[in-house]
Design a protein around this motif. Sequence first.
Motif, PDB file in Angstrom:
ATOM      1  N   UNK A  19       0.830  -1.209   0.000  1.00 29.60           N
ATOM      2  CA  UNK A  19       0.000   0.000   0.000  1.00 29.60           C
ATOM      3  C   UNK A  19       0.864   1.257   0.000  1.00 29.60           C
ATOM      4  N   UNK A  20       2.002   1.207   0.688  1.00 35.25           N
ATOM      5  CA  UNK A  20       2.908   2.359   0.719  1.00 35.25           C
ATOM      6  C   UNK A  20       3.501   2.618  -0.660  1.00 35.25           C
ATOM      7  N   UNK A  21       3.922   1.565  -1.339  1.00 34.91           N
ATOM      8  CA  UNK A  21       4.490   1.723  -2.681  1.00 34.91           C
ATOM      9  C   UNK A  21       3.442   2.293  -3.630  1.00 34.91           C
ATOM     10  N   UNK A  22       2.225   1.773  -3.536  1.00 34.07           N
ATOM     11  CA  UNK A  22       1.161   2.235  -4.428  1.00 34.07           C
ATOM     12  C   UNK A  22       0.813   3.699  -4.176  1.00 34.07           C
ATOM     13  N   UNK A  23       0.660   4.074  -2.901  1.00 27.46           N
ATOM     14  CA  UNK A  23       0.288   5.468  -2.616  1.00 27.46           C
ATOM     15  C   UNK A  23       1.454   6.417  -2.859  1.00 27.46           C
ATOM     16  N   UNK A  24       2.698   5.952  -2.681  1.00 27.41           N
ATOM     17  CA  UNK A  24       3.848   6.799  -2.998  1.00 27.41           C
ATOM     18  C   UNK A  24       3.890   7.093  -4.490  1.00 27.41           C
ATOM     19  N   UNK A  25       3.632   6.073  -5.295  1.00 30.97           N
ATOM     20  CA  UNK A  25       3.616   6.275  -6.747  1.00 30.97           C
ATOM     21  C   UNK A  25       2.478   7.211  -7.156  1.00 30.97           C
ATOM     22  N   UNK A  26       1.324   7.025  -6.536  1.00 29.34           N
ATOM     23  CA  UNK A  26       0.173   7.862  -6.884  1.00 29.34           C
ATOM     24  C   UNK A  26       0.403   9.322  -6.497  1.00 29.34           C
ATOM     25  N   UNK A  27       0.797   9.559  -5.272  1.00 32.71           N
ATOM     26  CA  UNK A  27       1.002  10.945  -4.840  1.00 32.71           C
ATOM     27  C   UNK A  27       2.250  11.547  -5.477  1.00 32.71           C
ATOM     28  N   UNK A  28       3.229  10.707  -5.825  1.00 33.97           N
ATOM     29  CA  UNK A  28       4.386  11.198  -6.573  1.00 33.97           C
ATOM     30  C   UNK A  28       3.975  11.675  -7.959  1.00 33.97           C
ATOM     31  N   UNK A  29       3.016  10.975  -8.571  1.00 35.82           N
ATOM     32  CA  UNK A  29       2.481  11.423  -9.859  1.00 35.82           C
ATOM     33  C   UNK A  29       1.759  12.746  -9.738  1.00 35.82           C
ATOM     34  N   UNK A  30       1.025  12.921  -8.653  1.00 34.68           N
ATOM     35  CA  UNK A  30       0.356  14.210  -8.418  1.00 34.68           C
ATOM     36  C   UNK A  30       1.415  15.300  -8.196  1.00 34.68           C
ATOM     37  N   UNK A  31       2.469  14.961  -7.469  1.00 36.61           N
ATOM     38  CA  UNK A  31       3.560  15.910  -7.262  1.00 36.61           C
ATOM     39  C   UNK A  31       4.266  16.264  -8.557  1.00 36.61           C
ATOM     40  N   UNK A  32       4.398  15.272  -9.448  1.00 37.69           N
ATOM     41  CA  UNK A  32       5.002  15.534 -10.751  1.00 37.69           C
ATOM     42  C   UNK A  32       4.155  16.516 -11.549  1.00 37.69           C
ATOM     43  N   UNK A  33       2.848  16.349 -11.481  1.00 38.87           N
ATOM     44  CA  UNK A  33       1.942  17.277 -12.160  1.00 38.87           C
ATOM     45  C   UNK A  33       2.057  18.679 -11.559  1.00 38.87           C
ATOM     46  N   UNK A  34       2.080  18.754 -10.224  1.00 34.74           N
ATOM     47  CA  UNK A  34       2.205  20.061  -9.568  1.00 34.74           C
ATOM     48  C   UNK A  34       3.541  20.713  -9.916  1.00 34.74           C
TER      49      UNK A  34
END
Length: 198
Positions: A19-34
């Motif tokens: 779950x940590x790997x999945x949410x890190x990837x997801x929020x990292x993608x949001x951070x990449x967009x920001x």
Amino acid sequence: MVSPQSEERTYHPQDAIAATIKSTALTGGVGLFASAVQNTLAKQNVGPLGIFVRSGGTIAIFAAMGGTYSFARIASANLREKEDPWNAALGGFFSGSILGLRARTFPAVFGYGSALAVTLAAFEYTGGTLWGHDKDRNVDKYEKLEKLRTTYRRPAEETISEIGEGRGIYGPGYADRRRERIKEAYGIDVPATPPPAS
């Protein structure tokens, strides 16, 4: 005999690492967009690598916050063997503290952590909505839906007597009654419609 509502629900452990790997990837993608938005709005021309060079900290903060929240919440739930708002509060505190680390002061770390902990715990407590949710976790969803379905079921005759016929609601013998009403009101004989051949 113990009723299903009174007995405690059994906790099933969750995989905190996945779950940590999945949410890190997801929020990292949001951070990449920001970060891409920040790079686009920059006054000087920094080029496409500015997403990582100039505003790459945004990506790291987003990814770290998402991963920390997910890990702390699930690890707390696994250790306590309970699924409740305290897990979200603990995850929110650690996640918010990471956001406060940018300011490099203890009050910012504690303040951001506390603010996010209270917000996420309240969100979890209300059932995942900001408008509140009176969900009882001990009631089976199927039983609840069956109860709702049978509670509002009314006989068709009662509905027809209250709102009348028409608008797609027709009782038995409606065609005959309609023919009689037309004959009385307008003096026209409406022929009976034969049943469809099938």
